[in-house]
Every structure is written in C-alpha cells, then in structure tokens.
Design an enzyme around this catalytic site. Structure first.
Site, mmCIF file in Angstrom:
data_model
loop_
_atom_site.group_PDB
_atom_site.id
_atom_site.type_symbol
_atom_site.label_atom_id
_atom_site.label_comp_id
_atom_site.label_asym_id
_atom_site.label_seq_id
_atom_site.Cartn_x
_atom_site.Cartn_y
_atom_site.Cartn_z
ATOM 1 N N CYS A 99 5.517 -0.778 9.099
ATOM 2 C CA CYS A 99 5.719 -2.220 9.274
ATOM 3 C C CYS A 99 7.203 -2.586 9.302
ATOM 4 O O CYS A 99 7.580 -3.570 9.941
ATOM 5 C CB CYS A 99 4.973 -2.985 8.189
ATOM 6 S SG CYS A 99 3.196 -2.882 8.507
ATOM 7 N N GLU A 120 -8.722 -5.116 7.588
ATOM 8 C CA GLU A 120 -9.178 -3.719 7.572
ATOM 9 C C GLU A 120 -10.397 -3.524 8.466
ATOM 10 O O GLU A 120 -10.902 -4.476 9.082
ATOM 11 C CB GLU A 120 -9.449 -3.310 6.118
ATOM 12 C CG GLU A 120 -8.168 -3.360 5.295
ATOM 13 C CD GLU A 120 -8.342 -2.898 3.860
ATOM 14 O OE1 GLU A 120 -9.484 -2.743 3.393
ATOM 15 O OE2 GLU A 120 -7.296 -2.704 3.199
ATOM 16 N N CYS A 134 -2.222 -3.828 9.206
ATOM 17 C CA CYS A 134 -1.399 -4.339 8.117
ATOM 18 C C CYS A 134 -1.133 -5.826 8.347
ATOM 19 O O CYS A 134 -1.204 -6.317 9.478
ATOM 20 C CB CYS A 134 -0.059 -3.600 8.060
ATOM 21 S SG CYS A 134 -0.113 -2.030 7.180
ATOM 22 N N GLU A 150 1.572 -7.317 8.463
ATOM 23 C CA GLU A 150 2.706 -7.505 9.375
ATOM 24 C C GLU A 150 2.243 -7.509 10.832
ATOM 25 O O GLU A 150 2.856 -8.163 11.674
ATOM 26 C CB GLU A 150 3.757 -6.414 9.147
ATOM 27 C CG GLU A 150 4.493 -6.514 7.816
ATOM 28 C CD GLU A 150 3.757 -5.899 6.633
ATOM 29 O OE1 GLU A 150 2.554 -5.597 6.756
ATOM 30 O OE2 GLU A 150 4.375 -5.721 5.574
ATOM 31 N N CYS A 183 5.366 -1.474 4.229
ATOM 32 C CA CYS A 183 5.278 -0.025 4.455
ATOM 33 C C CYS A 183 6.238 0.380 5.578
ATOM 34 O O CYS A 183 6.761 -0.465 6.318
ATOM 35 C CB CYS A 183 3.841 0.379 4.779
ATOM 36 S SG CYS A 183 3.286 -0.045 6.432
ATOM 37 N N ASN A 238 -3.602 -8.703 5.935
ATOM 38 C CA ASN A 238 -4.170 -7.440 6.423
ATOM 39 C C ASN A 238 -5.632 -7.608 6.802
ATOM 40 O O ASN A 238 -6.371 -8.397 6.210
ATOM 41 C CB ASN A 238 -3.959 -6.287 5.421
ATOM 42 C CG ASN A 238 -4.432 -6.580 4.014
ATOM 43 O OD1 ASN A 238 -4.523 -7.730 3.605
ATOM 44 N ND2 ASN A 238 -4.712 -5.536 3.258
#
Ligand code: THU
Length: 138
Positions: free
Chosen positions: A95, A50, A59, A61, A92, A48
């Site tokens: 994803c 950010e 994310c 993914e 999530c 990830n």
C-alpha cells in the site's frame, strides 16, 4: 516538515475511523480505515474489503485510491490509517507503493513514530519517474 495542522490530522483520523466502520473484514476480523487529504482540498477515504478467496482481498488503501480516481484524481498530501480500535496503523508495504504513485511532493503520513514523508516510508521508490527515465533513454 509537517505543514499539516494538528487539527487537519485529527480530521483525517476521524474520517479514517468512520471509514473503518464500513470495512468488510469477516476473515481476518481486522478492520482498517484510511483517509487522505487531496491537493484540491478533498478528503478521500477507504476501508478493507476481504474475499472468501483470501488472496484477492483489498486493502483499505485500494478503496481510497479508487475513490481518488473516481472522484476526479489529484495528488495525496496527507494520509492517516487506523485499525479497528481507531489507533494509528502503518500501511503495509504494497500500500505504500499504491500511495506513492499518487503522492504529492513531500506527502505526509501519520505513523506510529510520528509524521513522516512518503520518501521516508518508501525510500528509493520505484515509480512513474523510473519508467519515464528509462523510456526517454531508449
Ligand atoms: N490491511 C489494510 O487494509 N491496509 C494495510 O495497510 C494493512 C492491512 C488489511 C488487509 C486485511 O484485510 C487485514 O488488514 C488484515 O491483514
């Protein structure tokens, strides 16, 4: 049916843990690493990434799918996701949709409740076939 060997799952978890060390997660403090086996035998990874503008953070993914496409494409056969302790983490919802788009038939995911197929973790998914079916009918 889980046609991926336990040795391969361990390899994917190891790649995911290594990728997790590359995470840029200063805001959540929650690093994530992912790895997937591609249908040509490649392993692609992601972490990830950010952003100070929280909502635009990526994310793990997202970076995996970028690597998949930028290294030649293909379909995902098996996928593993880990948290900052290296433990299995469930991708999530958004994803799961990202993964579905690039999934091989019967793609497998390492989950907290065992190995599951993409169809089990995203039932009745909206995807490329939905669009094609509509376009063909109109
Ligand atoms: N995160 C992922 O990278 N993948 C997931 O499937 C779950 C959540 C990240 C996003 C954010 O950087 C951090 O975990 C906390 O939500």
């Amino acid at each position: 049916m889980n046609i991926v060997s336990e040795e391969t799952w361990e390899t994917l978890r190891a790649h995911a843990r290594q990728a997790m060390t590359k995470a840029y997660a200063p805001y959540s403090g929650f690093p994530v690493g992912v790895a997937a086996l591609v249908d040509d035998g490649r392993i692609v990874t992601g972490a990830n990434i950010e952003n100070a503008s929280y909502g635009v953070g990526l994310c793990a993914e997202c970076s995996l799918i970028s690597e998949l496409i930028m290294t030649g494409g293909g379909s995902l056969v098996a996928f593993a996701c880990v948290d900052g302790d290296g433990n299995t983490l469930m991708p999530c919802g958004r994803c799961r949709q990202l993964l579905y788009e690039h999934s091989a038939e019967g793609m497998l995911l390492d989950t907290l409740s065992g190995i599951k197929t993409i169809d089990e973790v995203l039932p009745d998914a909206f995807g490329p076939r939905t669009l094609r079916a509509y376009q063909e009918a109109h």
